[in-house]
Design a protein around this motif. Structure first.
Motif, short mmCIF file in Angstrom:
data_model
loop_
_atom_site.label_atom_id
_atom_site.label_comp_id
_atom_site.label_asym_id
_atom_site.label_seq_id
_atom_site.Cartn_x
_atom_site.Cartn_y
_atom_site.Cartn_z
N PHE A 227 1.03 -1.30 0.03
CA PHE A 227 -0.13 0.24 0.09
C PHE A 227 0.68 0.90 0.53
CE2 PHE A 227 -2.20 3.20 2.37
CZ PHE A 227 -3.54 3.37 1.29
N THR A 228 2.05 1.08 1.06
CA THR A 228 2.93 2.31 0.55
C THR A 228 3.10 2.92 -0.86
OG1 THR A 228 3.06 1.49 3.01
CG2 THR A 228 5.04 3.46 2.02
N SER A 229 4.04 1.50 -1.43
CA SER A 229 4.15 1.67 -2.34
C SER A 229 3.46 2.33 -3.66
CB SER A 229 5.17 0.06 -3.09
OG SER A 229 6.04 -0.43 -2.76
N ARG A 230 1.97 1.52 -3.12
CA ARG A 230 1.16 2.80 -4.25
C ARG A 230 1.03 3.69 -3.96
NH1 ARG A 230 -4.45 -0.06 -3.13
NH2 ARG A 230 -5.50 1.82 -4.39
N VAL A 231 0.77 3.95 -2.72
CA VAL A 231 0.87 5.55 -2.65
C VAL A 231 1.94 6.29 -3.04
CG1 VAL A 231 1.05 7.46 -0.16
CG2 VAL A 231 -0.60 5.71 -0.34
N GLU B 127 0.39 16.02 -0.55
CA GLU B 127 0.69 15.13 -1.01
C GLU B 127 0.28 13.23 -1.16
OE1 GLU B 127 3.44 16.07 -5.38
OE2 GLU B 127 4.46 15.91 -3.29
N VAL B 128 1.17 13.32 0.11
CA VAL B 128 0.56 12.05 1.34
C VAL B 128 -0.23 12.01 1.31
CG1 VAL B 128 0.87 10.25 2.47
CG2 VAL B 128 3.31 11.50 1.59
N VAL C 280 -3.72 9.02 0.10
CA VAL C 280 -3.54 8.14 1.36
C VAL C 280 -5.20 8.61 0.96
CG1 VAL C 280 -3.80 7.66 3.93
CG2 VAL C 280 -1.85 8.11 2.61
N GLU C 281 -5.63 9.66 1.30
CA GLU C 281 -7.14 9.88 1.54
C GLU C 281 -8.23 9.06 0.10
OE1 GLU C 281 -10.76 13.41 1.80
OE2 GLU C 281 -7.89 13.65 1.53
N LYS C 282 -7.84 8.41 -1.36
CA LYS C 282 -8.02 8.48 -2.85
C LYS C 282 -8.25 7.68 -2.64
CE LYS C 282 -7.78 8.65 -7.62
NZ LYS C 282 -8.84 9.23 -7.58
N LEU C 283 -6.74 6.16 -1.87
CA LEU C 283 -6.66 4.95 -2.04
C LEU C 283 -7.36 4.22 -1.00
CD1 LEU C 283 -2.92 5.51 -3.73
CD2 LEU C 283 -4.95 4.76 -4.67
N ALA C 284 -7.09 4.72 0.32
CA ALA C 284 -7.90 4.52 1.63
C ALA C 284 -9.19 3.86 1.45
CB ALA C 284 -7.10 4.67 2.68
#
Length: 186
Positions: free
Chosen positions: A15-19, A155-156, A160-164
């Motif tokens: 998930f971190t890599s995805r962000v 940006e982070v 995160v807001e978009k992908l979580a």
């Protein structure tokens, strides 16, 4: 920018890599990465090689990573050799006395590595009711708070807001801010 992201299976390394990938792609940058692991099931060693920029291979060569993000202290120490001279390590520390090892200290000094330690488990235990599931986003926030990487806290947070998942979005953002504040408050 070359990242090595390490930890144990189940800590959210992918998930971190995805962000980070989402941020880079949204800027129009080239992204390349590879997950290398033995046993990625919960508890097994996991390492993600992640590159932003014009690279030809997804794997980071030992001694060339700009940044190491370690969700687990032991995995972080084990993978310090990936960092280039002057690289930065953001390390979740649960036993700070391990960092007092003279051989480790010499290695870090000789390579001019900037080690940024954060007591991630303690922070999540105290501020997030021990929900260690949020270690990954805590470490992304810590990366920004320590002035490492090439992504801003805004940006982070946006990625995160978009992908979580919606049901964990608020907690993910809280953990990002917790990691960011740890270094900004020092």
């Amino acid at each position: 920018m070359q990242y090595i992201i390490v930890g144990l299976g189940g800590q959210g390394i992918l998930f971190t890599s995805r962000v980070l990938g989402h941020i880079a792609v949204s800027r129009g940058e080239h992204v390349m990465g590879s997950e290398v692991h033995g046993m990625a099931q919960r508890g097994g060693s996991v390492i993600s090689h992640f590159k932003v920029g014009e690279y030809e291979s997804p794997l980071v060569v030992a001694g060339s990573a700009d940044l190491l993000i370690a969700f687990d202290q032991n995995e972080g120490i084990r993978n310090l050799h990936f960092l280039r001279r002057g690289g930065i390590a953001i390390l979740n520390v649960h036993a700070p006395e391990a960092l007092e090892n003279p051989h480790l200290g010499n290695f870090i000094a000789e390579r001019d590595i900037r080690l940024q330690a954060i007591p991630g488990y303690d922070l999540l235990r105290k501020e997030m009711e021990g929900r260690f599931l949020f270690m990954n986003v805590l470490m992304l926030g810590a990366m920004c708070g320590a002035g490492a990487g090439n992504a801003s806290i805004e940006e982070v947070r946006a990625a995160v807001e978009k992908l979580a998942p919606a049901k964990f979005r608020a907690d993910n953002l809280k953990a990002v801010d917790l990691g960011y504040s740890y270094f900004r408050g020092k």
